[in-house]
Design an enzyme around this catalytic site. Structure first.
Site, PDB file in Angstrom:
ATOM      1  CE1 TYR A  60      13.915  -1.465 -13.630  1.00 12.29           C
ATOM      2  CE2 TYR A  60      13.489  -0.409 -11.521  1.00 12.29           C
ATOM      3  CZ  TYR A  60      13.060  -0.789 -12.779  1.00 12.29           C
ATOM      4  OH  TYR A  60      11.779  -0.498 -13.180  1.00 12.29           O
ATOM      5  CB  ALA A  97      10.991  10.670  -9.294  1.00 12.52           C
ATOM      6  N   GLY A  98       9.765   8.852  -6.397  1.00 13.29           N
ATOM      7  CA  GLY A  98       9.760   7.501  -5.826  1.00 13.29           C
ATOM      8  C   GLY A  98       8.573   6.748  -6.391  1.00 13.29           C
ATOM      9  CD1 TRP A 140      15.236   5.843  -2.408  1.00 18.81           C
ATOM     10  CD2 TRP A 140      16.549   5.356  -0.674  1.00 18.81           C
ATOM     11  NE1 TRP A 140      14.926   6.697  -1.408  1.00 18.81           N
ATOM     12  CE2 TRP A 140      15.709   6.427  -0.327  1.00 18.81           C
ATOM     13  CE3 TRP A 140      17.473   4.883   0.262  1.00 18.81           C
ATOM     14  CZ2 TRP A 140      15.763   7.032   0.908  1.00 18.81           C
ATOM     15  CZ3 TRP A 140      17.523   5.483   1.493  1.00 18.81           C
ATOM     16  CH2 TRP A 140      16.676   6.537   1.808  1.00 18.81           C
ATOM     17  NE  ARG A 165       4.713  -3.546  -8.736  1.00 18.48           N
ATOM     18  CZ  ARG A 165       4.000  -2.565  -9.258  1.00 18.48           C
ATOM     19  NH1 ARG A 165       2.840  -2.837  -9.827  1.00 18.48           N
ATOM     20  NH2 ARG A 165       4.431  -1.331  -9.207  1.00 18.48           N
ATOM     21  CD  GLN A 214      -6.381 -23.994  21.661  1.00 19.72           C
ATOM     22  OE1 GLN A 214      -6.927 -23.431  22.613  1.00 19.72           O
ATOM     23  NE2 GLN A 214      -6.999 -24.855  20.887  1.00 19.72           N
ATOM     24  N   GLY A 231      10.366 -14.281  22.580  1.00 22.55           N
ATOM     25  CA  GLY A 231      10.457 -13.453  23.792  1.00 22.55           C
ATOM     26  C   GLY A 231      11.711 -12.596  23.770  1.00 22.55           C
ATOM     27  N   GLY A 232      12.385 -12.507  24.916  1.00 21.84           N
ATOM     28  CA  GLY A 232      13.585 -11.668  25.033  1.00 21.84           C
ATOM     29  C   GLY A 232      14.683 -12.095  24.071  1.00 21.84           C
ATOM     30  CD  GLU A 238      10.266  -3.785  -8.715  1.00 28.13           C
ATOM     31  OE1 GLU A 238      11.132  -2.878  -8.815  1.00 28.13           O
ATOM     32  OE2 GLU A 238       9.487  -4.074  -9.634  1.00 28.13           O
TER      33      GLU A 238
HETATM   34  C1  FAD Z   1      16.859  -0.629   0.368  1.00 25.76           C
HETATM   35  C2  FAD Z   1      16.223  -0.066  -0.852  1.00 25.76           C
HETATM   36  C3  FAD Z   1      16.547  -0.567  -2.097  1.00 25.76           C
HETATM   37  C4  FAD Z   1      15.974  -0.018  -3.255  1.00 25.76           C
HETATM   38  N1  FAD Z   1      16.380  -0.469  -4.482  1.00 25.76           N
HETATM   39  C5  FAD Z   1      15.967   0.199  -5.603  1.00 25.76           C
HETATM   40  C6  FAD Z   1      16.531  -0.107  -6.883  1.00 25.76           C
HETATM   41  O1  FAD Z   1      17.360  -1.012  -7.027  1.00 25.76           O
HETATM   42  N2  FAD Z   1      16.159   0.644  -7.942  1.00 25.76           N
HETATM   43  C7  FAD Z   1      15.255   1.656  -7.837  1.00 25.76           C
HETATM   44  O2  FAD Z   1      14.956   2.299  -8.830  1.00 25.76           O
HETATM   45  N3  FAD Z   1      14.678   1.956  -6.629  1.00 25.76           N
HETATM   46  C8  FAD Z   1      15.028   1.263  -5.517  1.00 25.76           C
HETATM   47  N4  FAD Z   1      14.498   1.587  -4.293  1.00 25.76           N
HETATM   48  C9  FAD Z   1      13.517   2.648  -4.213  1.00 25.76           C
HETATM   49  C10 FAD Z   1      12.112   2.156  -3.861  1.00 25.76           C
HETATM   50  O3  FAD Z   1      11.549   1.501  -4.959  1.00 25.76           O
HETATM   51  C11 FAD Z   1      11.305   3.390  -3.389  1.00 25.76           C
HETATM   52  O4  FAD Z   1      11.821   3.734  -2.113  1.00 25.76           O
HETATM   53  C12 FAD Z   1       9.835   3.116  -3.316  1.00 25.76           C
HETATM   54  O5  FAD Z   1       9.299   2.956  -4.596  1.00 25.76           O
HETATM   55  C13 FAD Z   1       9.082   4.247  -2.608  1.00 25.76           C
HETATM   56  O6  FAD Z   1       9.467   5.507  -3.069  1.00 25.76           O
HETATM   57  P1  FAD Z   1       9.896   6.630  -2.005  1.00 25.76           P
HETATM   58  O7  FAD Z   1      10.922   6.057  -1.126  1.00 25.76           O
HETATM   59  O8  FAD Z   1      10.229   7.853  -2.759  1.00 25.76           O
HETATM   60  O9  FAD Z   1       8.607   6.876  -1.124  1.00 25.76           O
HETATM   61  P2  FAD Z   1       7.364   7.790  -1.484  1.00 25.76           P
HETATM   62  O10 FAD Z   1       6.891   7.529  -2.855  1.00 25.76           O
HETATM   63  O11 FAD Z   1       7.658   9.182  -1.100  1.00 25.76           O
HETATM   64  O12 FAD Z   1       6.294   7.209  -0.457  1.00 25.76           O
HETATM   65  C14 FAD Z   1       6.288   7.495   0.941  1.00 25.76           C
HETATM   66  C15 FAD Z   1       4.997   6.935   1.546  1.00 25.76           C
HETATM   67  O13 FAD Z   1       3.863   7.554   0.916  1.00 25.76           O
HETATM   68  C16 FAD Z   1       3.023   6.590   0.319  1.00 25.76           C
HETATM   69  N5  FAD Z   1       2.523   7.128  -0.952  1.00 25.76           N
HETATM   70  C17 FAD Z   1       3.260   7.485  -2.033  1.00 25.76           C
HETATM   71  N6  FAD Z   1       2.453   7.929  -3.008  1.00 25.76           N
HETATM   72  C18 FAD Z   1       1.188   7.862  -2.543  1.00 25.76           C
HETATM   73  C19 FAD Z   1      -0.086   8.193  -3.066  1.00 25.76           C
HETATM   74  N7  FAD Z   1      -0.217   8.654  -4.315  1.00 25.76           N
HETATM   75  N8  FAD Z   1      -1.175   8.001  -2.298  1.00 25.76           N
HETATM   76  C20 FAD Z   1      -1.062   7.522  -1.044  1.00 25.76           C
HETATM   77  N9  FAD Z   1       0.112   7.193  -0.477  1.00 25.76           N
HETATM   78  C21 FAD Z   1       1.227   7.358  -1.216  1.00 25.76           C
HETATM   79  C22 FAD Z   1       3.910   5.367   0.107  1.00 25.76           C
HETATM   80  O14 FAD Z   1       3.152   4.182   0.067  1.00 25.76           O
HETATM   81  C23 FAD Z   1       4.825   5.434   1.320  1.00 25.76           C
HETATM   82  O15 FAD Z   1       4.188   4.868   2.422  1.00 25.76           O
HETATM   83  C24 FAD Z   1      15.036   1.028  -3.136  1.00 25.76           C
HETATM   84  C25 FAD Z   1      14.670   1.501  -1.867  1.00 25.76           C
HETATM   85  C26 FAD Z   1      15.275   0.996  -0.746  1.00 25.76           C
HETATM   86  C27 FAD Z   1      14.916   1.583   0.594  1.00 25.76           C
END
Ligand code: FAD
Length: 549
Positions: A124, A131-132, A162, A245, A281, A343-344, A367
């Site tokens: 995917y 663009a994350g 990623w 999700r 406990q 622990g360790g 996701e």
């Molecule tokens: C092992 C792995 C597998 C993955 N697999 C896939 C895949 O199969 N297909 C795919 O398309 N993607 C995949 N991803 C990408 C993943 O979905 C993204 O890494 C994720 O959505 C976050 O985007 P980013 O890494 O760019 O972080 P960013 O968006 O830059 O976020 C960095 C930090 O800022 C915070 N943040 C971001 N925007 C805001 C905001 N508006 N307000 C406040 N805080 C914010 C976030 O919560 C995070 O803590 C994968 C990532 C990894 C590491």
């Protein structure tokens, strides 16, 4: 449609396969070599072998037509085995989602049948270097290829980052900007100009291949535009969020339990200060029980949401976000506590909890990160608060009070306190116009998730009591223990919403009437006995508290 019996058998064969082929020693070695066991992933996805993907493919395309509840059960089981392998196997499901929701009948027939018949692996491809969380910032382009005034195909340029299965998939769903907006395309491995980078060296899920993708004038014909209409990509991605999700929520749940199911038996054998740790406990009530409680709160929310999706209530994006947020944060905390519990030894590779802890960390990121989940939850429920003139959570609280009148031990009374407090905090935030502070908005997301989970947990306790729980539902705990779990969680939710809510309202300089903390504190009565009861259930001990309940 998958029956409870078929599902049970599938989960059993999955467990048996893992017992033989993915032993702890094998998993540790693969993790150390940072290697994706491709042959095992293919075995799991082959129709003539384990054929896990068949569970998710509609019957008309050669699958078993599993629903959201089945997907949750399989995802939890897979995550218990290994989250990297789970990611590799389930990436096909994620990758084919844009097809399932948005493709033309011909496209569905072609690709979904090929997944069912050939065990095709998908990836995917949405995320890009810039663009994350904000997919709107997408830069990959798909330019039209014209013959006269007819579109015959697209030329894709850009890069993805990623991508799970990025280096091993047979086919990829790729989000790219067309002239009419973001759209999904299917691109096959081997297409000219399409290259896969070397796998990332990651913190965890090292058995999953995660790689960047690069597109240099990759030409695809018109039939590869999913749905045949440009500009539907973000809507198609949105349409499955509730469902996908839920899958990651189940990953958090499964991995969290995998860690605790190592810590619990360990603590019965580890003698310190003359007795097993399990009898201390201060150990169980800090490291084990609270994590079990939060995981089961997440499970309750997953199960109810899955049932609602299967009943046709739509994609339930906000509910999917709550399920993911609560279960992945709980899974992460449970794995972290399991290291402490060993622990360790917990800090070494050999005992697995260290690996699980590194693996489960990703569930709070991919996701949609936890912060994006908080935002999604808060934005949606804020609108509901406004539309109902602040009554939404008071109404939900009154439903809980009615439930408590029938079932006083289900945790509904405590959940009602959390919900009334939430309604008050939201109203104070409205009057003070505090959602202009992003931190308040996101904290609201967290409090909403806690209060709603408390309500759902109480409802499921009642369903268990009335013998109305779905036959596929998890039944690890008996009614007395499940009720205690619900009460413990609801007390935590009530305290959290009241005290943190008031703190942040005042923290923004708004004077607000103090919440009824006396009621919140009174609701904590019985907490220690309930914690004892859950600990005893986990360790198979019978207690006075359990017998009395
Ligand atoms: C092992 C792995 C597998 C993955 N697999 C896939 C895949 O199969 N297909 C795919 O398309 N993607 C995949 N991803 C990408 C993943 O979905 C993204 O890494 C994720 O959505 C976050 O985007 P980013 O890494 O760019 O972080 P960013 O968006 O830059 O976020 C960095 C930090 O800022 C915070 N943040 C971001 N925007 C805001 C905001 N508006 N307000 C406040 N805080 C914010 C976030 O919560 C995070 O803590 C994968 C990532 C990894 C590491």
């Amino acid at each position: 449609m998958i029956t409870a019996k078929t599902l049970k058998l599938s989960l059993k064969s999955l467990r048996e396969f893992a017992k033989k082929r993915l032993t702890d020693e094998e998993l540790i070695a693969l993790d150390e070599r940072d290697e994706c066991p491709l042959e095992i992933v293919r075995h799991m996805c082959s129709p003539d072998k384990l054929g896990i993907q068949l569970l998710f493919i509609p019957e008309e395309f050669g699958g078993f037509g599993g629903g959201a509840f089945d997907v949750y059960c399989v995802c939890e089981e897979m995550a218990r085995i290994d989250l990297g392998v789970a990611t590799a196997v389930l990436a096909t499901f994620l990758g084919s989602d844009p097809i399932t929701v948005g493709a033309t009948p011909e496209q569905k027939k072609l690709w979904l049948s090929r997944i069912a018949d050939e065990g095709l692996l998908f990836a995917y491809g949405a995320t890009e270097p810039d663009a994350g969380s904000d997919l709107g910032a997408l830069q990959t382009t798909a330019d039209r290829v014209m013959e006269g005034d007819r579109i015959v195909g697209y030329r894709i340029n850009g890069s993805k980052q990623w991508i799970s299965n990025g280096g091993i998939a047979d086919a990829y769903t790729v989000l790219a900007n067309t002239p009419a907006g973001p759209s999904w395309f299917v691109v096959e491995r081997g297409a000219a100009g399409f290259t896969q980078g070397k796998p990332e060296n990651k913190h965890g899920i090292r058995l999953s291949n995660t790689a960047p993708l690069s597109f240099a004038d990759v030409q695809v014909d018109l039939s590869r535009l999913i749905g045949g209409v440009e500009g539907q990509g973000l809507l198609q991605a949105q349409a499955v969020f509730g469902y996908t999700r839920l899958m990651v929520a189940a990953f958090g749940l499964g991995a969290g339990w995998a860690a605790l199911d190592r810590a619990i038996p360990y603590s019965t054998k580890r003698i310190q200060a003359g007795a097993p740790l399990s009898e201390k406990q201060g150990y169980t009530h800090k490291l084990i029980v609270p994590n079990v409680v939060r995981l089961e709160a997440g499970r309750a929310y997953i199960e109810e949401t899955a049932e609602r999706i299967d009943a046709g209530e739509g994609s339930l994006n906000t509910e999917g976000a709550i399920a993911k947020y609560m279960s992945t944060e709980a899974g992460n905390a449970a794995a972290e506590a399991s290291i402490q519990a060993l622990g360790g030894y917990g800090y070494t590779h050999e005992y697995m909890v260290e690996k699980i802890s590194r693996d489960v960390r990703i569930t709070c990121i991919y996701e949609g990160t936890s912060e994006i989940m908080e935002m999604t939850i808060a934005r949606d429920r804020w609108q509901v608060h406004l539309k109902t003139r602040g009554q939404h959570y008071h109404d939900r609280a009154r439903e809980m009070e009615a439930l408590a009148a029938q079932h006083p031990n289900a945790g509904a009374r405590e959940a009602a306190i959390a919900m009334h407090a939430l309604a008050d905090v939201m109203e104070q935030a409205r009057v003070g116009r505090l959602t202009r502070f992003q931190h308040i908005l996101l904290r609201l997301g967290e409090w909403i998730a806690y209060a709603e989970c408390a309500g759902v947990l109480a409802r499921r306790v009642v369903r268990l009591a009335e013998g109305k729980l779905n036959e596929k539902a998890n039944r690890r705990f008996d009614l007395a223990t499940f009720s205690a779990i619900s009460r413990i969680f609801a007390r935590e939710a009530a305290l959290k919403v009241s005290t943190e809510g008031h703190r942040w309202i005042e923290g923004c300089g708004v004077e607000a009437p103090a919440p009824d903390l006396a009621a919140v504190h009174r609701a904590q009565a019985g907490l220690m006995a309930d914690m004892d009861l859950v600990a005893d259930a986990l360790y198979g001990r019978s207690t006075k508290a359990a017998r009395a309940a």
